[in-house]
Design an enzyme around this catalytic site. Structure first.
Site, PDB file in Angstrom:
ATOM      1  N   HIS A 490       0.935  -1.108  -0.152  1.00  0.00           N
ATOM      2  CA  HIS A 490      -0.128  -0.221  -0.020  1.00  0.00           C
ATOM      3  C   HIS A 490       0.657   0.857   0.054  1.00  0.00           C
ATOM      4  CE1 HIS A 490      -3.306   2.559  -0.288  1.00  0.00           C
ATOM      5  NE2 HIS A 490      -4.385   1.254   0.641  1.00  0.00           N
ATOM      6  N   ASP A 494      -2.202   2.234  -4.845  1.00  0.00           N
ATOM      7  CA  ASP A 494      -3.721   2.454  -3.866  1.00  0.00           C
ATOM      8  C   ASP A 494      -4.377   1.616  -3.857  1.00  0.00           C
ATOM      9  OD1 ASP A 494      -2.086   4.760  -2.511  1.00  0.00           O
ATOM     10  OD2 ASP A 494      -2.669   6.383  -5.283  1.00  0.00           O
TER      11      ASP A 494
END
Length: 519
Positions: A490, A494
């Protein structure tokens, strides 16, 4: 005439090194390419060989001194080593050429020269791979005194990923084993000594002289156990004692990177300690039925890398499901023609590989990696295909998979899968991957969250194909469904990009014509 010994090229971004250890002292006789000293940089340890045969005259840069590239380290005088240079360094001067060639291969002329190196051949650790610096001696197939043929397997080494068999470089008798089973050896280290000639004549001196080299080894170990100066400084700054650090240098010397590893392990120790501490007392009866087996280097590496992945990446997993009807029908329709033309079976992995390659073009951050504060985007796809083996999980890499056909992908998967099961994969074949596919469905897994393969930022988990009732067009129909899982970092990917990637894979598999149209 004197020859200068200078600092070799250390690397593009490395401008200086520290002289860690001198293996020779002024006045010692040295052979061509015999190691004189060891330099330590921020990243690697570099051994400096002698450019000529002769006598070490002067050491300009003592241990602990920092030197730049091409700096003068020492001088070696040529040609005044005398006849002693030949037996000690296995290198002869011009005057000794006739003598050194005459006894080679002749048992009646060996006499005192044979045990000193005239007919002896060193068994060295073979090339292990670009990033592999050490291995563990797992098995010796021969023992001291055994007669061996050229290319006959002497021992097996185990690295982080692969097993390496070490053949005999010459025919003769195994006179000395320098690295016992279970010991860790560095790349290019000496493993054993083979004495030339027939087994009958060579076996006697082998048994007589085996203790001497062993004693010599223990003496040298005691002498060369001096740790690298930069390692001493790092240990002092970190408050570590010598017994808290495992040395990876020559003869177990502690190097700078060993201290860094010890500190890193120390940080993770509090997390691992609670799991080890609560081990309940074991009764004598239960203890007799337990079996304690040391983890293999491969299993230790798997454990370390997976935990490092969890500790480093901000890992998250997103899920979806795919209707495999179209892929299965297409495969059933063309599998016989595919096998007849290409000589390999048409499986599901080529469809998934192709689908991922198309999705990675649209969402390039899943195919990227983080390097410090930079994001490195890859304009190619080196696809890692996770494969289970009897010794553990390995990930062979199919290079430029995005430019390959279905047939080429299937052939590559079949070939690398077979090599993985046989333990024949090289380190080069498991390096450089940009994305990984893991198929837990072959073991019956219905749903899982795969762990990232650092430094990659994405891994796709495939699962079992199972018939399930699905609502399609207002009707309930039975369809072969598979759950898909994408684990991603992450920090760089995204949620939108991860979901988009997985949806594109789903769309390509549910309508395989999209792969042909590059949609």
């Amino acid at each position: 005439m004197s020859s200068e010994v200078r600092v070799p090229t250390l690397g593009e971004s490395v401008t200086e090194a520290t002289v860690a250890t001198w293996f020779k002292k002024p006045g010692d006789i040295v052979a061509v390419d015999e190691m004189l000293c060891e330099l330590e940089t921020d990243k690697v340890t570099v051994e400096v060989p002698s450019p000529v045969a002769g006598t070490l005259e002067d050491i300009v840069a003592p241990e602990g001194e920092t030197v730049g590239v091409d700096a003068l380290l020492a001088t070696v005088s040529e040609g005044d080593a005398g006849s002693d240079a030949a037996p000690k360094g296995k290198e002869a001067t011009k005057d000794d050429d006739a003598e050194s060639q005459a006894p080679r291969g002749k048992a009646d002329q060996g006499k005192d020269d044979a045990p000193k190196g005239g007919d002896n051949v060193d068994v060295m650790v073979p090339t292990l791979g670009e990033s592999v610096t050490e291995a563990t001696v797992s098995t010796w197939f021969k023992k001291v005194g055994d007669t061996v043929a050229q290319d006959e397997m002497l021992c097996e080494l185990e690295t982080d990923k692969v097993s390496v068999e070490v053949p005999s470089p010459a025919a003769g008798t195994l006179t000395e084993i320098l690295a016992d089973e279970g010991s860790t050896v560095e790349a290019s280290a000496k493993l054993a000594v083979i004495s030339g000639g027939d087994g009958a004549s060579a076996s006697a001196p082998a048994s007589e002289e085996a203790p001497a080299p062993a004693a010599q080894k223990s003496d040298s170990t005691g002498k060369d156990v001096e740790d690298a100066p930069s390692a001493k400084k790092a240990m002092a700054e970190a408050g570590l004692s010598r017994d808290q650090v495992t040395g990876s240098g020559r003869d177990g010397r502690v190097m700078k990177e060993d201290v860094a590893k010890a500190l890193e392990m120390g940080k993770s120790a509090p997390a691992s300690a609670p799991s080890a501490a609560p081990r309940a007392p074991v009764s004598a009866d239960d203890a007799s039925r337990e079996e304690r087996v040391k983890m293999t280097r491969l299993r230790q590496t798997i454990a370390r890398r997976l935990k490092d992945s969890q500790n480093t990446a901000a890992m998250l997993t997103t899920y979806n499901e795919v209707d495999m009807t179209e892929v299965m029908e297409l495969r059933n329709e063309y599998k016989d023609l595919f096998l007849k033309k290409h000589g390999v079976k048409l499986g599901f992995m080529s469809f998934f590989t192709k689908a991922c390659c198309h999705a990675l073009k649209e969402v390039p951050e899943v195919n990227a990696e983080i390097d410090g504060t930079d994001v490195v985007y890859k304009n190619f796809v080196h696809m890692g295909i996770a494969a289970g083996t009897p010794t553990g999980l390995v990930v062979p890499v199919i290079r430029d998979a995005d430019a390959m056909s279905f047939a080429d992908i299937e052939k590559a998967i079949a070939e690398k899968g077979a090599r993985a099961r046989d333990g024949k994969l090289s380190m080069a074949e498991m390096q450089g991957g940009t994305f990984t596919i893991s198929n837990g469905g072959v073991y019956g897994s219905l749903m899982s969250s795969p762990i990232l393969n650092p430094p990659q930022s994405g891994i796709l988990g495939m699962h079992k194909i199972q018939d399930r009732p699905m609502a399609i067009g207002g009707e309930v129909v039975i369809r072969p469904m598979m759950y898909l899982a994408l684990s991603y970092d992450h920090r760089i990917v995204d949620g939108k990009g991860a979901v988009t990637f997985l949806v594109r894979v789903k769309e390509a598999l549910e309508d395989p014509r999209r792969l042909l149209m590059d949609l």
